[in-house]
Scaffold this active site. Structure first.
Site, short mmCIF file in Angstrom:
data_model
loop_
_atom_site.label_atom_id
_atom_site.label_comp_id
_atom_site.label_asym_id
_atom_site.label_seq_id
_atom_site.Cartn_x
_atom_site.Cartn_y
_atom_site.Cartn_z
N LYS A 1 8.37 10.12 2.10
CA LYS A 1 8.10 10.10 3.19
C LYS A 1 8.79 10.64 4.30
O LYS A 1 8.44 11.21 5.36
CB LYS A 1 7.63 8.56 4.02
CG LYS A 1 6.50 7.66 2.96
CD LYS A 1 5.45 8.65 3.28
CE LYS A 1 4.05 7.97 2.57
NZ LYS A 1 2.77 8.41 2.76
N SER B 1 5.80 5.61 6.55
CA SER B 1 6.36 4.00 6.44
C SER B 1 7.87 3.78 7.01
O SER B 1 8.57 4.63 7.24
CB SER B 1 6.44 4.23 4.95
OG SER B 1 7.22 3.16 4.19
N TYR C 1 9.55 6.97 -3.23
CA TYR C 1 8.35 6.76 -2.28
C TYR C 1 8.89 6.92 -1.12
O TYR C 1 8.44 7.78 -0.16
CB TYR C 1 7.82 5.27 -2.57
CG TYR C 1 7.10 5.15 -1.33
CD1 TYR C 1 5.80 5.52 -1.15
CD2 TYR C 1 7.41 4.02 -0.43
CE1 TYR C 1 5.09 5.25 -0.17
CE2 TYR C 1 6.70 3.89 0.70
CZ TYR C 1 5.32 4.34 0.90
OH TYR C 1 4.66 4.03 1.89
N ARG D 1 14.31 -6.76 -6.73
CA ARG D 1 13.71 -5.66 -7.30
C ARG D 1 14.30 -4.38 -6.83
O ARG D 1 14.70 -4.07 -5.68
CB ARG D 1 12.07 -5.50 -6.92
CG ARG D 1 11.33 -4.30 -7.21
CD ARG D 1 10.00 -4.75 -6.63
NE ARG D 1 9.90 -4.19 -5.31
CZ ARG D 1 8.54 -4.42 -4.66
NH1 ARG D 1 7.49 -4.57 -5.28
NH2 ARG D 1 8.39 -4.34 -3.36
C1 UD1 Z 1 7.01 -0.59 1.27
C2 UD1 Z 1 7.18 -0.11 2.36
C3 UD1 Z 1 5.99 -0.17 3.30
C4 UD1 Z 1 4.73 0.52 2.43
C5 UD1 Z 1 4.55 -0.08 1.13
C6 UD1 Z 1 3.52 0.24 0.35
C7 UD1 Z 1 9.60 -0.65 2.79
C8 UD1 Z 1 10.28 -1.43 3.61
N1 UD1 Z 1 8.13 -1.01 3.08
O1 UD1 Z 1 6.83 -2.21 1.29
O2 UD1 Z 1 6.06 0.33 4.45
O3 UD1 Z 1 3.66 0.21 3.04
O4 UD1 Z 1 5.90 0.02 0.33
O5 UD1 Z 1 3.46 -0.28 -0.96
O6 UD1 Z 1 10.12 -0.05 1.67
N2 UD1 Z 1 7.53 -8.96 -3.53
C9 UD1 Z 1 8.00 -10.13 -4.35
N3 UD1 Z 1 7.29 -10.13 -5.61
C10 UD1 Z 1 6.38 -9.40 -5.80
C11 UD1 Z 1 5.95 -8.15 -4.98
C12 UD1 Z 1 6.68 -8.05 -3.91
O7 UD1 Z 1 9.05 -10.72 -4.06
O8 UD1 Z 1 5.62 -9.48 -7.00
C13 UD1 Z 1 8.33 -8.97 -2.34
C14 UD1 Z 1 9.37 -7.67 -2.26
O9 UD1 Z 1 10.70 -7.54 -2.72
C15 UD1 Z 1 9.64 -7.61 -0.76
C16 UD1 Z 1 8.10 -8.10 -0.18
O10 UD1 Z 1 7.54 -8.80 -1.02
O11 UD1 Z 1 10.30 -8.13 -0.31
C17 UD1 Z 1 7.05 -7.00 -0.07
O12 UD1 Z 1 6.96 -6.04 -0.90
P1 UD1 Z 1 5.69 -5.15 -1.03
O13 UD1 Z 1 4.37 -5.82 -0.53
O14 UD1 Z 1 5.71 -4.61 -2.38
O15 UD1 Z 1 5.92 -3.97 0.06
P2 UD1 Z 1 7.27 -3.17 0.37
O16 UD1 Z 1 7.99 -2.79 -0.93
O17 UD1 Z 1 8.18 -4.01 1.20
#
Ligand code: UD1
Length: 340
Positions: free
Chosen positions: A156, A127, A152, A297
């Site tokens: 990885k 990841s 997490y 978060r």
């Molecule tokens: C992380 C990993 C990614 C992995 C994924 C698996 C990083 C940078 N990336 O993704 O490689 O495939 O986990 O789960 O660590 N967000 C909101 N509101 C929400 C949910 C998310 O604002 O309710 C925002 C988060 O703050 C983030 C973006 O959306 O900025 C993406 O979040 P998410 O889809 O959870 O993935 P990552 O945590 O980035």
């Protein structure tokens, strides 16, 4: 015909990869999944889209004996594609030990098994979270890894190290480590997509569920040091990710690899903010999204996107789908779930 073992084949990326493997190759496929965050009907969707049969085994990879016993009849194994893992950043912050236990034991058990059977080809799902808060963007495979922001991400990093060290003492193994950026979207047909049995934590399923009134989106922070203040990620279509696995497997089988362990970034190379994702979704779905902005978060990196040159040149991989297509297919999938 030789066999490929796919772990986590009922999951989001695993099921999309099964579809590509079954449609594009003749390999015999065995999928291992314990449905910890997926359901068996995922396999029905794969079968409907491929019209091909494959063997399924329901075991927890953390149980070494179960692994050995249940695979005792599987012969001629050419390689393993290892997806099965826990993948939620916030859940890993809440229960780190569970994440270390699951993600590391499953990997070490599989490697022990690969050693016993001398299975030569291994693909590992890593990841972009391994980069932590990188000093410079875009990240290349050479970018120095910073401290992981979440357990997490740390599992990885450890997984990658385990494979590197394992390969030094077991030089018969050829491995590809694929660093996924943010896989989103659904199969173009709209009939297979992300369907976690636990409440989703990822942005795109929360967006599509919010649009149908089944969830409520809170954006985690808009005060980051990014152009619009929202977190930046490199979103990549799940079918493009699946396709990269076929290419990576053939890369190993045809012995095109220059190293025993090869690393590739899988992203589009484009940094996209949470706000841009929301706007793309609203445009393609013609739906106004009600959301609130909340605090940051824990465990989130500020921004990450990649240089994907190596995967393009070495694997011959080209991501095909843009952000609007990712949102459109995710939306088609959500509507499909509503109608069934
Ligand atoms: C992380 C990993 C990614 C992995 C994924 C698996 C990083 C940078 N990336 O993704 O490689 O495939 O986990 O789960 O660590 N967000 C909101 N509101 C929400 C949910 C998310 O604002 O309710 C925002 C988060 O703050 C983030 C973006 O959306 O900025 C993406 O979040 P998410 O889809 O959870 O993935 P990552 O945590 O980035």
């Amino acid at each position: 015909m030789k066999t490929i073992i796919v772990t986590g084949g009922a999951g989001y990326i695993g099921s999309h990869t099964l579809i590509e493997l079954l449609n594009k190759t003749d390999y015999n496929i065995v999928s291992i999944d314990n449905f910890s965050n997926s359901a068996a009907n995922s396999y029905d969707r794969v079968k409907a889209l491929t019209k091909r049969e494959f063997q399924t085994i329901n075991i927890d990879l953390c149980n070494e004996n179960d692994l050995r016993q249940n695979l005792s009849n599987v012969k001629d194994i050419l390689g393993i594609i290892h997806f099965a893992a826990f993948k939620s950043v916030p859940d890993s912050m809440a229960d780190p030990v569970l994440y270390y236990w699951n993600n590391i034991n499953s990997l070490t058990n599989l490697l022990k098994y690969a050693k016993e059977k001398q299975i030569k080809n291994f693909i590992f799902s890593s990841s972009c979270s391994v980069y932590g808060n990188a000093d410079e963007l875009p990240v290349t495979e050479e970018t120095l890894l910073k401290k992981a922001e979440s357990p997490y991400g740390h599992t990885k990093q450890i997984g990658e190290d385990i494979i590197e060290f394992f390969s030094k003492s077991n030089p018969w193994l050829n491995a590809v480590i694929l660093r996924y950026f943010n896989p989103v979207g659904a199969h173009l047909s709209g009939t297979n997509g992300e369907s976690p049995i636990n409440k989703p934590n990822n942005l795109v399923p929360i967006i599509t569920q919010t649009a149908v009134g089944k969830n409520s989106l809170t954006v985690f922070g808009n005060d980051y040091s990014t152009p619009d203040g929202y977190c930046v990620r490199d979103y990549i279509h799940v079918t493009d990710i699946a396709d990269a696995h076929i290419k990576a497997f053939e890369y190993l089988v045809k012995q095109k690899n220059k190293k025993k362990v090869s690393l590739f970034n899988l992203g589009t190379g484009k940094g996209v903010s949470v706000l841009e994702v929301i706007k793309s979704f609203e445009k393609v779905s013609k739906t106004k999204l009600n959301y609130t902005v909340g605090p940051r978060r824990a465990g989130d990196v500020v921004a990450v996107y990649c240089d994907n040159t190596l995967a393009r040149t070495e694997l011959g991989w080209t991501p095909e789908f843009d952000l609007d297509n990712m949102m459109l297919t995710a939306w088609k999938w959500q509507q499909n779930l509503e109608n069934n």
